[in-house]
Write an enzyme that holds these catalytic residues in place. Structure first.
Site, PDB file in Angstrom:
ATOM      1  N   SER A   1       0.802  -1.231   0.000  1.00 40.93           N
ATOM      2  CA  SER A   1       0.000   0.000   0.000  1.00 40.93           C
ATOM      3  C   SER A   1       0.830   1.274   0.000  1.00 40.93           C
ATOM      4  O   SER A   1       0.326   2.328  -0.362  1.00 40.93           O
ATOM      5  CB  SER A   1      -0.919   0.010   1.220  1.00 40.93           C
ATOM      6  OG  SER A   1      -0.154  -0.136   2.395  1.00 40.93           O
TER       7      SER A   1
ATOM      8  N   ASP B   1      -2.976   7.962   7.987  1.00 42.08           N
ATOM      9  CA  ASP B   1      -3.934   7.091   8.680  1.00 42.08           C
ATOM     10  C   ASP B   1      -3.149   6.203   9.647  1.00 42.08           C
ATOM     11  O   ASP B   1      -2.003   6.502   9.962  1.00 42.08           O
ATOM     12  CB  ASP B   1      -4.785   6.299   7.669  1.00 42.08           C
ATOM     13  CG  ASP B   1      -3.942   5.400   6.769  1.00 42.08           C
ATOM     14  OD1 ASP B   1      -2.774   5.137   7.107  1.00 42.08           O
ATOM     15  OD2 ASP B   1      -4.456   4.969   5.725  1.00 42.08           O
TER      16      ASP B   1
ATOM     17  N   HIS C   1      -0.141   4.646   7.185  1.00 39.04           N
ATOM     18  CA  HIS C   1       0.542   5.257   6.035  1.00 39.04           C
ATOM     19  C   HIS C   1       0.973   6.693   6.255  1.00 39.04           C
ATOM     20  O   HIS C   1       0.277   7.449   6.926  1.00 39.04           O
ATOM     21  CB  HIS C   1      -0.383   5.193   4.806  1.00 39.04           C
ATOM     22  CG  HIS C   1      -0.844   3.816   4.507  1.00 39.04           C
ATOM     23  ND1 HIS C   1      -2.114   3.380   4.799  1.00 39.04           N
ATOM     24  CD2 HIS C   1      -0.187   2.767   3.983  1.00 39.04           C
ATOM     25  CE1 HIS C   1      -2.224   2.102   4.457  1.00 39.04           C
ATOM     26  NE2 HIS C   1      -1.069   1.702   3.960  1.00 39.04           N
TER      27      HIS C   1
END
Ligand SMILES: *[C@@H]1O[C@H](CO)[C@@H](O)[C@H](O)[C@H]1NC(C)=O
Ligand SMILES: *[C@@H]1O[C@H](CO)[C@@H](O)[C@H](O)[C@H]1NC(C)=O
Ligand SMILES: *[C@@H]1O[C@H](CO)[C@@H](O)[C@H](O)[C@H]1NC(C)=O
Ligand SMILES: *[C@@H]1O[C@H](CO)[C@@H](O)[C@H](O)[C@H]1NC(C)=O
Length: 347
Positions: A37, A312, A315
């Protein structure tokens, strides 16, 4: 002390300004991005049942036109920032998008592919129940791209094209989060990945090691003092040292390989420990989700996003990934070795 840091940051920006148009930018014909991600630019939005997604606001709130693109960030992620430093507009598009458009994998516009998938790990078991594209499948997808390039321009030109291209690999955190990582399995798998890509024509590897995952807001919850979860940071450090040993062994056996390893652990700890020098005010809690909650479409988010390390629970913000990319690009050996990404990109 502080003054010296500021001075070197200013120096860094002026060097970057000089390099920005890319002395050798055109020397990297394409960028191939594999990973999780931290580098996903929308892959998972194409997986109907994936449980790891970011295709909703406030993700993308600082992206051009404030739109969610599937990036796990308020704006550009590290794949974009590295691509920009190498003279591209942003990261190349996801493979799963390019296959849906006719001209997607055809030259002359072709400048690379992003295969990264949120939730993926080095091990196939990592992220399996979440529906992601595991690294082994990302490599199969690259093999398809290579066969398309070969069909379009022939084997010799493809080999030259790929040998000048940069392969950026950013993966490993999810193996640690999922507790699948052990000291023996992960480095061995990384060896198989590198040799598979080498056999498919890759020569330049920009490897981004695992950050101090124990310092993510999601993991600090498990420490009663709110500090970093040390056991996971131990893994991150050992991942980097074993990766360095492994790559140095591979490159001594195969001199045609050129590689650079970003020590994301050291660079992130440096930012956490010297936050004000990097313009950051919060390096412990998440901007989206009020500090300790999951970032959902309903979640509230901070307005001073450039002052946060974490977007978040897992990340970095756009601001933090820019800092990381700049260090990868022209940083010193403590943070990126044996060469930095700008040297990797050279013709
Ligand atoms: C790319 O290669 C794959 C597998 O060889 C093939 O199925 C696909 O049609 C090709 N795509 C293009 C755009 O040439
Ligand atoms: C929790 O954080 C403190 C620093 O605040 C650290 O000394 C300690 O080792 C951490 N505990 C665990 C279980 O990681
Ligand atoms: C993994 O290896 C490192 C040294 O390379 C060591 O510090 C660490 O404790 C080991 N972790 C586990 C869980 O065995
Ligand atoms: C990193 O990149 C810069 C710019 O290309 C280069 O001048 C420098 O020597 C490199 N630094 C190290 C420590 O390798």
């Amino acid at each position: 002390m502080a003054y010296r840091h500021v001075a070197s940051l200013l120096f860094l920006s002026s060097v970057l300004a000089m390099l920005a148009p890319g002395l050798c930018g055109a020397a990297v014909p394409a960028l191939f991005i594999l990973g999780d991600s931290t580098a996903d630019v929308g892959t998972n939005s194409f997986l109907t049942n994936s449980k790891v997604r970011a295709d909703f606001l406030a993700n993308g709130i600082d992206f051009p036109n404030s739109r969610p693109t599937g990036r796990f960030s308020n704006g550009f992620n590290s794949a974009d920032q590295i691509a920009k430093l190498m003279g591209f507009r942003r990261s190349p598009q996801p493979f799963l998008y390019l296959v849906t458009i006719k001209a997607g994998l055809r030259r002359p516009k072709f400048r690379g592919v992003n295969f990264a998938s949120g939730g993926a790990g080095i091990l196939d078991i990592t992220g399996k129940e979440l529906v992601v594209v595991p690294l082994s499948e990302q490599i199969n997808q690259f093999a398809t791209v290579r066969s398309n390039l070969t069909a379009a321009m022939g084997a010799t030109k493809t080999a030259i094209f790929l040998s000048k291209s940069v392969f950026s690999i950013s993966i490993g955190s999810n193996d640690i989060f999922g507790y699948f990582a052990t000291n023996s399995t992960v480095p061995k798998e990384q060896f198989i990945i590198t040799s598979s890509l080498y056999n498919l024509g890759a020569r330049k590897f920009g490897i981004i090691s695992v950050p101090p995952v124990g310092c993510c807001p999601s993991q600090r919850i498990f420490n009663s003092t709110g500090g970093c979860l040390e056991i996971q940071n131990d893994f991150a450090r050992s991942f980097h040292s074993q990766l360095s040993t492994l790559m140095s062994r591979i490159s001594s056996e195969i001199p045609a390989i050129k590689y650079s390893i970003g020590n994301t652990y050291e660079m992130t700890m440096n930012v956490i420990e010297n936050a004000p020098l990097f313009g950051l005010k919060d390096v412990e809690t998440a901007c989206c989700g009020s500090g300790t909650q999951t970032c959902t479409p309903e979640a509230s988010f901070c307005s001073n996003r450039d002052e946060y390390l974490f977007w978040d629970l897992y990340h970095p913000t756009q601001a933090a990934s820019l800092l990381a990319a700049q260090t990868l690009y022209i940083g010193e050996k403590k943070f990126v070795s044996p060469i930095n990404f700008s040297e990797l990109a050279e013709c």
